[in-house]
Every structure is written in structure tokens, then in C-alpha cells.
Design a protein around this motif. Structure first.
Motif: not given
Length: 532
Positions: A32-49
Motif C-alpha cells: 500500500p498505497p500502490y498495491d501493484f502486486f504484478a511488479v513482483c512477477f518481474v522482481s522475483f524472477p530477476v532475483l532467481v536469475w
């Protein structure tokens, strides 16, 4: 996707650190206050790589081989907490002449410390790493464990746990009843990181299928729970007072009487047309701007305010003992129509540097003192207990950030009909902080299966039902009283073995999957070496 993953894997030096930092900072927009959870589908794959490319050089010592994996998590965490908690520095600007010098400590120092937990998480994950879907399980297990440790070590600070990214609306909060916050954090990372498998053909379908299945189960369970929600057995008519007193004025001795009169005048307003007389009047944290023992006329004035069948719950500083050895408590006091304090409960979980100074002698030598200077350092209460209202219902108070700790308002509080949260978010102004605080209070209501009434000095005040739905609320900086009917709902019983046990089970399953894959990979490697 394979080309992008390859480029990320091959990054080194400052470029690797920068990408880790940016991935973490991007993930902060899931809160909050953004609640744009879709960004995590970018952040965590990058972390895996990034972790894929973090193997140390052969022949190096254990520490040097481990350092790249730790630093990737640290940079990710530093970005996440710097972007998500920068607003804590606002508290230092209330008395800028005294605390502005410490602004870098809040904006960068706190994130740097909290990032150590994520560094430890990626270090552990890398120790269980493999080249298939189970490396996603390793990362999810490690982050879930890290969030639990972060909520525990040095009194804990579980603010903005990753699991909240998967709970932006009430229908998606219901799974916390099953998995608990730490289980939710692990499962969220598992799902968010799964697109990393798009960079290879191995386990791609399995991984994406599992992610879709978990997401569907998460949403489906929420819709089912909301569709079968238990009806309220009754209501409690509450009046929440939100005066929006500036923090710079709050403890100004010259205007304390005016502040007290503001509370009295707001509380005495007649109900709006069609609204009943409130049974509970709720004031925010430390709303009484002086020690009640030092103002003999204050309690009679409060008694005049409170009518028969009503109770006032007010945040106040409570003192015990003679002046030379006095102990001060951040408390909620219950005042009846006779102008008497018939019950009180003290804050158990104090804010480090805000309400007390850890390692006091050391920090005072360098000129650092606690932020809240209304009195000397606060003492911690021994035990929280419910306060009974005139009608027989009982509310369990949580003062300020006590409400952010998962499990504190759980099934053990069977005597409580509802939760109470009083806070003073004026320290942080109109920043993401108050929104994040309110969201975590919402999730505690779902966790406990109890409704919540919340009074904040300058927002967000409101009433939340036992399923996390906002009945009514005041915006930040609004001034006035909010009259609402608090639905009395007691969502009883544990789901399976209970959120804490289920969360531990989630972590155990992920850990076993990662460990099995790691051992299997090691066995294959040894067989291959023997053939050579």
C-alpha cells in the motif's frame, strides 16, 4: 526470455548490485498505497536469475563463495526497504532542529539493517539451489523463514512482509487464516518467482501450472469464505474521534488545554440523523495531552462527557510510583460515566528509538535520544487483556504498531469480541506509512476472525469487519467523528491446525522439496564424475 535471463545471470560487479537494488525497489510498489502486486512477477524472477549466476569461484573459501549470494539478497532487500520505508524519516522532521542529522539513518540505515534478513534468505536459498523448479521452492522457503525471523529478532519489525503483496483486497486476505503471514510470504514468493522458468524448457509447464493452481486456490478460497461469511450476532455503536493534531503541537504545554477541549467538543457532538447514541467513544494513542494525575479536573470533565451505558477508551500516558522512580506506560484507559478509570491496559511491544532507547548509555553519548519526549522512556506492559464494555462485549486493545505482529490477536484471545487499535500516525504525515499500517491492521482482523475498530490521530481511522472489509473509514487529515456500527462477529475455530502450524508446514514442504532436489543433483554430479 532466455536471452534476458542469460544477460541477468552474467551480470557482475556494480551492474549486478544495481539490478538487485532496482528489482527490490520495484517490488515495494506491491505494498500500500500502490498495491501493484504484478511488479513482483518481474522482481522475483530477476532475483532467481541473479542467484543462478552467483556461484563463487572454485577454490575460494566458504565465506568468499557465499558472499555473492548474500550480497544479491542484501541489495534486493536494500532496494525493497528503502523504497518501501523511506517515510520513516518523516518522524525525524517533526523536531528537525534536533533530529534532522539522523535522517540518513532512517532512510538508509534502517533499510540496510533489514536487508540483512533478505541477504541471509538468498544465502540459505543458494545453499539449497538446483537447476530446476525446486530452486524456486528454495527461495520461497528461505524468504518465508526470513520473514519469521524478522518478526522475532531484537523485538521484531515485520513491516511490509512479502505476503501482504498477495493480499491487496479482502477477498485475497482470507488465505491468511489457513497459512498465516509467514506461510503466505513463502507461497507468494513461490508464485511470484515462477516466471523465471520461462527462460528454460525444464519444468516450465509444471511450474506455471502450479503457480496458476495456487493463485486460483488463493482467490477461490477467498470468494468461498466471503460467500459463506457468518452474519453478525449484534453490533456495537462506536464513535471514533480523529482530531488531526499536528505532531509538532501535540506536547506543547501552552496549548494542551486547547487540545483536550478539542477532543471533548468533538466527542460531544450529537449523532448524525438516524445514527444511535454511541456505546463506545474511542480516542487515538496518547490523545490525553497530559498526565491525568496532574490535572484533577480532567477526569470529572471526562465523566461529564460519558453518559450512562457509554465508555470512553482513550490513549493516555499512565504513571506508577513516586516521581524519583516513576515508571511511565503508553496505555489505553477505560473511563465510565462516573469519571473513573475502571480498567487500563499498557503497551507491551514498545517502538525502539521511538518509545525507549536500546543501549541507552551508548547512544546518549553520541547525542541520540528517543523520539517521543513527552516523558522519560516508557516501560513495557506485562500482559495485554481485553476491556469489557457496558453491554458485556469485550475489546482487545493494541497500541500503534503492536497490531502489525502476526498472531498477536489469535485464537488464544477467545474472550475478545473485537480488536481495538489506537495509533498516532501523525509522525508520518500523508506518506505510504499510514496506508501500510492500516492494511496490516485489516489482515490482523482476518487472522483473528474478529472485527476491528481503529482510531488514529490523523488517519486512517475506521471500522473493519472480521473478514477485512472496511465498514467505514476516515481519510488521512480528516477532522471529525466517525459514527459506525461495529459488527460483532466471532469467526471461531482453527482452519486445519491453525495459521502458525500451517505456515510452518508450508515452509517444511518447500524446504524438503528444495533439499531433495539438491541431494539428487549432488548424487547425479558424483555419478557423472565417476564416469569421467
Amino acid at each position: 526470455m532466455e536471452r534476458l535471463a542469460g544477460r541477468v545471470i552474467l551480470l557482475s560487479g556494480w551492474r549486478r548490485a544495481l539490478v538487485g537494488f532496482l528489482a527490490g525497489a520495484l517490488a515495494a510498489f506491491s505494498q500500500p498505497p500502490y498495491d501493484f502486486f504484478a511488479v513482483c512477477f518481474v522482481s522475483f524472477p530477476v532475483l532467481v536469475w541473479l542467484l543462478d549466476g552467483s556461484a563463487g569461484e572454485p577454490g575460494q573459501g566458504a565465506i568468499r563463495r557465499s558472499l555473492p549470494a548474500f550480497m544479491i539478497g542484501w541489495w534486493f532487500g536494500f532496494g525493497y526497504f528503502a523504497a518501501g520505508l523511506w517515510w520513516t524519516g518523516n518522524a525525524l522532521l517533526v523536531e528537525a532542529e534536533l533530529f534532522a542529522w539522523a535522517l540518513p539513518l532512517a532512510i538508509f540505515g534502517l533499510p540496510a539493517l533489514l536487508a540483512l534478513f533478505y541477504g541471509a534468505a538468498t544465502l540459505l536459498a543458494r545453499a539449497l539451489w538446483s537447476d530446476d523448479i525446486c530452486r524456486i521452492a528454495a527461495l520461497a522457503f528461505a524468504f518465508g523463514l526470513a520473514e519469521w525471523v524478522r518478526a522475532t529478532v531484537l523485538t521484531g519489525f515485520p513491516w511490509n512482509a512479502i505476503g501482504y503483496a498477495a493480499m491487496p483486497v479482502p477477498v485475497l486476505m482470507q488465505s491468511v487464516r489457513v497459512a498465516g503471514l509467514f506461510g503466505m510470504s513463502a507461497l507468494a514468493v513461490f508464485v511470484f518467482a515462477m516466471p523465471a522458468l520461462l527462460a528454460s524448457r525444464r519444468h516450465r509447464r509444471l511450474g506455471l501450472g502450479l503457480a496458476l493452481l495456487l493463485a486460483a486456490a488463493h482467490a477461490g478460497y477467498g470468494f468461498w469464505r466471503m460467500g459463506t461469511a457468518e452474519a453478525a450476532t449484534g453490533t456495537l455503536d462506536v464513535r471514533i474521534v480523529q482530531p488531526s493534531i499536528s505532531q509538532s503541537e501535540k506536547w506543547d504545554a501552552s496549548i494542551r488545554d486547547r487540545i483536550f477541549r478539542t477532543y471533548l467538543d468533538l466527542s460531544a457532538r450529537p449523532p448524525e440523523a438516524g445514527m444511535p447514541r454511541p456505546e463506545l467513544i474511542l480516542w487515538p494513542e496518547t490523545s490525553v495531552p497530559f498526565l491525568l494525575t496532574q490535572r484533577p479536573g480532567a477526569l470529572p470533565a471526562l465523566g461529564d462527557l460519558v453518559g450512562e451505558g457509554q465508555v470512553l477508551l482513550a490513549g493516555a500516558i499512565r504513571v506508577e510510583g513516586p516521581e524519583s522512580t516513576a515508571r511511565y506506560y503508553n496505555s489505553v484507559v477505560a473511563i465510565d460515566a462516573a469519571g473513573e478509570i475502571y480498567d487500563a491496559t499498557d503497551k507491551v511491544h514498545l517502538v525502539p528509538f521511538g518509545e525507549y532507547l536500546p543501549f541507552q548509555a551508548l547512544f546518549e553519548r553520541i547525542g541520540l535520544r528517543q523520539l517521543a519526549q513527552s516523558v522519560s522512556a516508557f516501560s513495557s506492559g506485562s500482559q495485554r487483556h481485553a476491556i469489557t464494555m457496558p453491554g458485556g462485549t469485550a475489546g482487545l486493545p493494541f497500541i500503534c504498531y503492536e497490531i502489525i505482529f502476526p498472531g498477536v490477536a489469535g485464537f488464544g484471545d477467545a474472550d475478545a469480541d473485537f480488536l481495538i487499535n489506537v495509533t498516532n500516525d501523525a509522525w508520518f504525515g500523508d506518506t505510504p506509512g499510514p496506508y501500510q499500517h492500516f492494511r496490516q491492521a485489516q489482515v490482523r482482523a482476518v487472522e483473528a476472525g474478529r472485527p476491528l475498530v481503529r482510531a488514529a490521530n490523523n488517519g486512517i481511522s475506521g471500522v473493519v469487519d472480521a473478514y477485512g472489509r472496511v465498514v467505514d473509514a476516515f481519510a488521512i487529515n480528516a477532522v471529525g467523528v466517525l459514527d459506525a456500527a461495529l459488527p460483532i462477529q466471532r469467526v471461531e475455530g482453527r482452519v486445519l491446525a491453525g495459521p502458525s502450524a500451517n505456515g510452518a508446514a508450508v515452509l517444511a514442504v518447500l524446504a524438503l522439496a528444495a533439499l531433495a532436489a539438491r541431494l539428487l543433483a549432488g548424487s547425479r554430479g558424483r555419478k557423472s564424475h565417476k564416469r569421467m
